[in-house]
Design a protein around this motif. Structure first.
Motif, PDB file in Angstrom:
ATOM      1  N   ALA A 181      14.433   4.081  10.718  1.00 45.49           N
ATOM      2  CA  ALA A 181      14.130   3.811   9.315  1.00 45.49           C
ATOM      3  C   ALA A 181      13.207   2.601   9.191  1.00 45.49           C
ATOM      4  N   ARG A 182      13.555   1.542   9.880  1.00 43.53           N
ATOM      5  CA  ARG A 182      12.742   0.320   9.824  1.00 43.53           C
ATOM      6  C   ARG A 182      11.336   0.562  10.337  1.00 43.53           C
ATOM      7  N   PHE A 183      11.287   1.195  11.495  1.00 40.02           N
ATOM      8  CA  PHE A 183       9.975   1.452  12.089  1.00 40.02           C
ATOM      9  C   PHE A 183       9.111   2.268  11.145  1.00 40.02           C
ATOM     10  N   TYR A 184       9.682   3.322  10.616  1.00 43.25           N
ATOM     11  CA  TYR A 184       8.904   4.213   9.764  1.00 43.25           C
ATOM     12  C   TYR A 184       8.471   3.490   8.485  1.00 43.25           C
ATOM     13  N   ALA A 185       9.382   2.703   7.933  1.00 38.72           N
ATOM     14  CA  ALA A 185       9.061   1.981   6.707  1.00 38.72           C
ATOM     15  C   ALA A 185       7.887   1.024   6.933  1.00 38.72           C
ATOM     16  N   GLU A 186       7.960   0.335   8.051  1.00 42.78           N
ATOM     17  CA  GLU A 186       6.948  -0.707   8.266  1.00 42.78           C
ATOM     18  C   GLU A 186       5.643  -0.198   8.866  1.00 42.78           C
ATOM     19  N   GLU A 187       5.790   0.628   9.870  1.00 39.32           N
ATOM     20  CA  GLU A 187       4.594   1.034  10.604  1.00 39.32           C
ATOM     21  C   GLU A 187       3.901   2.244  10.025  1.00 39.32           C
ATOM     22  N   VAL A 188       4.634   3.022   9.271  1.00 44.57           N
ATOM     23  CA  VAL A 188       4.015   4.234   8.743  1.00 44.57           C
ATOM     24  C   VAL A 188       3.837   4.146   7.227  1.00 44.57           C
ATOM     25  N   VAL A 189       4.938   4.000   6.535  1.00 44.23           N
ATOM     26  CA  VAL A 189       4.841   4.045   5.074  1.00 44.23           C
ATOM     27  C   VAL A 189       4.088   2.837   4.536  1.00 44.23           C
ATOM     28  N   ALA A 190       4.445   1.651   4.991  1.00 40.77           N
ATOM     29  CA  ALA A 190       3.775   0.454   4.477  1.00 40.77           C
ATOM     30  C   ALA A 190       2.273   0.530   4.734  1.00 40.77           C
ATOM     31  N   ARG A 191       1.915   0.903   5.946  1.00 40.81           N
ATOM     32  CA  ARG A 191       0.483   0.987   6.242  1.00 40.81           C
ATOM     33  C   ARG A 191      -0.181   2.079   5.420  1.00 40.81           C
ATOM     34  N   GLY A 192       0.484   3.210   5.301  1.00 40.02           N
ATOM     35  CA  GLY A 192      -0.089   4.294   4.501  1.00 40.02           C
ATOM     36  C   GLY A 192      -0.268   3.876   3.048  1.00 40.02           C
ATOM     37  N   MET A 193       0.760   3.231   2.513  1.00 44.49           N
ATOM     38  CA  MET A 193       0.643   2.796   1.133  1.00 44.49           C
ATOM     39  C   MET A 193      -0.468   1.762   0.971  1.00 44.49           C
ATOM     40  N   ARG A 194      -0.600   0.894   1.966  1.00 44.09           N
ATOM     41  CA  ARG A 194      -1.636  -0.144   1.866  1.00 44.09           C
ATOM     42  C   ARG A 194      -3.033   0.470   1.824  1.00 44.09           C
ATOM     43  N   VAL A 195      -3.215   1.510   2.609  1.00 40.26           N
ATOM     44  CA  VAL A 195      -4.519   2.170   2.603  1.00 40.26           C
ATOM     45  C   VAL A 195      -4.837   2.699   1.214  1.00 40.26           C
ATOM     46  N   VAL A 196      -3.854   3.398   0.640  1.00 39.37           N
ATOM     47  CA  VAL A 196      -4.080   3.967  -0.685  1.00 39.37           C
ATOM     48  C   VAL A 196      -4.250   2.853  -1.711  1.00 39.37           C
ATOM     49  N   ALA A 197      -3.401   1.832  -1.569  1.00 39.48           N
ATOM     50  CA  ALA A 197      -3.472   0.725  -2.537  1.00 39.48           C
ATOM     51  C   ALA A 197      -4.833   0.034  -2.475  1.00 39.48           C
ATOM     52  N   THR A 198      -5.387  -0.042  -1.294  1.00 40.39           N
ATOM     53  CA  THR A 198      -6.714  -0.648  -1.134  1.00 40.39           C
ATOM     54  C   THR A 198      -7.746   0.079  -1.989  1.00 40.39           C
ATOM     55  N   ILE A 199      -7.701   1.388  -1.910  1.00 46.08           N
ATOM     56  CA  ILE A 199      -8.655   2.170  -2.700  1.00 46.08           C
ATOM     57  C   ILE A 199      -8.423   1.938  -4.193  1.00 46.08           C
ATOM     58  N   LEU A 200      -7.134   2.010  -4.563  1.00 52.22           N
ATOM     59  CA  LEU A 200      -6.806   1.830  -5.986  1.00 52.22           C
ATOM     60  C   LEU A 200      -7.269   0.458  -6.469  1.00 52.22           C
ATOM     61  N   ALA A 201      -6.989  -0.578  -5.691  1.00 54.70           N
ATOM     62  CA  ALA A 201      -7.348  -1.940  -6.090  1.00 54.70           C
ATOM     63  C   ALA A 201      -8.860  -2.080  -6.224  1.00 54.70           C
ATOM     64  N   ARG A 202      -9.550  -1.471  -5.274  1.00 54.39           N
ATOM     65  CA  ARG A 202     -11.006  -1.540  -5.354  1.00 54.39           C
ATOM     66  C   ARG A 202     -11.510  -0.869  -6.637  1.00 54.39           C
TER      67      ARG A 202
END
Lengths: 204, 204, 204, 204
Positions: free
Chosen positions: B123-144
């Motif tokens: 759970a921890r690994f997936y939350a941090e290494e997968v979901v967080a990074r995935g969300m950050r990518v999308v959030a980057t686009i949105l923020a831009r």
DNA sequence: CATGAATGAGGATTCATTCAT
DNA sequence: GATGAATGAATCCTCATTCAT
């Protein structure tokens, strides 16, 4: 009348067993749940289980049915009773859905997805009795909104799953990963953002 | 030099095993996958597996890591390279995601959700290494997009999961229920409706 | 008078149950026959079975008794009534035996042999009530033939089992292996050869 | 060479297991024999059994094969080597057969008859590999006797089972009922009477 | 390092038997 | 007496893991 107690008992058993099954499947998953434990939780002996459900798979089937059909019927009834503007109904539905699923029902989509790849029967049942009905409820609201000019012209059956996808994701997160990692995803914030953006997008 | 081949072999092993594991976990689920079969598929003996992964759980962990991290890195790189308007980048990302996952990666979220309730590490690994990074990518686009005035003012991290929730649902449907029931949900139509409505909703 | 029907019913029960047991033991063997099915076939409830037979073994015992004793008595009577030459009586007996056993009795020797190694009671009963009586019938014919000078001098009790061994083998073959393999053994030809050779051998 | 011990072990295992199986099936019958006990008797763990025989039924099959084929081959060889008068060969064969079967093989016909009604594979195998070969051996002797004018004209394949039916019965009696009831049937006397009468009957 | 034979805990399911009604 | 719901011991088979070679 002489068999009254037993009869009543017998009639209640399937429901009690299904409830025990829901609790355990939810907690441990299908494979990791032992029939023995389901029996113990239902307060009966191992063998008694098999008087009501011939296999573990049949029990799982029953669990899904018992847990979901009443909820779906309730939602259908609620929606049918609404008379207000479609956007408000939709908003209300999403609010309900977010609150719902506390009791273990939220685990069912997850369990079904795990099994459905190998179990055609469960896949069919879920597609027809759960997903189709769920989508129809949402589509009904959407269609009404379009008809009343509250929504732009859209295909209700294409949009319906878009409406509840974020709800599902939020529930799954909360019950699985979210239990161990406070993580990046905030279900409540996500649902608020979803509701807001969905309705903006649907505006004519 | 005489050990060169073997060295290379040895270095490649974990990846080969993880690939075999991915294929089988995807096809049969975690519980139903036998270590024996993973070994056979990887072309090694059963015992050899345990030289690389001490338990089935560790193997699963490795499978998730090996399958997802490269994909995420690729997406991050792709997004970082984009210079066009945010709506177009978002549209491109959703199109990619819809096409992606054909190879078996699509099964991973499902597998992880099944296990994560009981496995804090995954759970921890997936939350941090997968979901967080995935969300950050999308959030980057949105923020831009917000910064450039292409999107209205939103919280990027709340909106990010809304962006990919329908993508996930479409993939899961296609690989599980959709295989047995042509059913009510059309993944392609759903994704099209989602993309359209998402971008409308984000319009300032 | 009001209890007349029930009385009759009750008196007939053990026989009806034994008949059901014979049919099922014959078809499936002892271990594979379920008490449940015997009850169903006898038209009574599972618990009722135990009012008449305290265990499965007792039921088996009764089945053997009910199925064989009447047959043996009939054969004894038939032989006692014969007045003709001993060779003709013997020939008649063998012809009867070959035709007999169609109804399920043929399975009993097989069932008994399977159980007798572990069940002294059934072994004793069968040895005394079935085999000894059966041998005595045959020995009677043989002794009469010797006395009348139609057979050479032999020990009737040593020859008796030789008379029916081929009959038993033919019946077992027909009901077991012969059902699946047309095979090398032709029961009818075997019995004809046996009858012919037996009588030739007994000629003074 | 380094795996010599293990290899030798592995090669010997099936035979050891089959021997253990023969002993237990003989003693308790098919249904009452537990795989666990077979393993214990063979000196291995329960799971190891399944490395060699995938099911209980396959084990039974192997037991039958291992126990009977060598005996049959030995008898075939013995008969082929005889050059004396057919009546003497037949007498010798019957004497051997009476002595044989001490080691547990005698139980096999009984076990096979118990299972063959429901198991086509075992019925076929037994009919072809055991009964047909056994009958052919006997028929060979009979045919030779007819050709040499030592026997009257008979159909060897019809007479063959008549030759060994009393042998089978004697062995079954000795191992089952005879163990518990001294009873009316004396196997030795029976076989003597059979041998004598058979040869008299075959005299031209 | 690699192998695969061996292990034994574990779990689904069956069925003879009991007993409250 | 009759019933059939309930029981739980019993048994087959699977599979992750170990370890001698």
């Amino acid at each position: 009348m002489s068999d009254g107690r037993r009869e009543r008992r017998k009639a209640a058993r399937p429901g009690e067993i299904a409830a025990a099954g829901l609790a355990l499947f939810t907690e441990k998953g299908f494979a990791a749940t032992r029939m023995q434990d389901v029996a113990a939780r239902a307060g009966i002996a191992k063998g008694t289980l098999y008087l009501y459900f011939p296999t573990k798979e049949e029990l799982f089937f029953a669990v899904v049915r018992e847990a979901l059909l009443p909820r779906i019927a309730a939602v259908e009834a609620w929606v049918a009773a609404q008379r207000g503007p479609a956007p408000e109904v939709l908003r209300g539905l999403l609010a309900q859905a977010g609150a719902m699923g506390r009791g273990g029902v939220a685990a069912i989509p997850r369990l079904v997805l795990s099994e459905a790849g190998r179990n055609k029967a469960i896949a069919r049942f879920y597609a027809e009795e759960v997903v189709a009905r769920g989508m129809r409820v949402v589509a009904t609201i959407l269609a009404r909104g379009v008809a009343r000019g509250e929504f732009r012209a859209i295909d209700p059956m294409a949009m319906a799953p878009v409406v509840f996808a974020p709800v599902l994701l939020a529930m799954q997160w909360r019950d699985t990963i979210g239990r161990h990692a406070k993580g990046p995803l905030d279900p409540a914030a996500m649902l608020a953002a979803h509701t807001e953006n969905l309705l903006r997008g649907l505006t004519p």
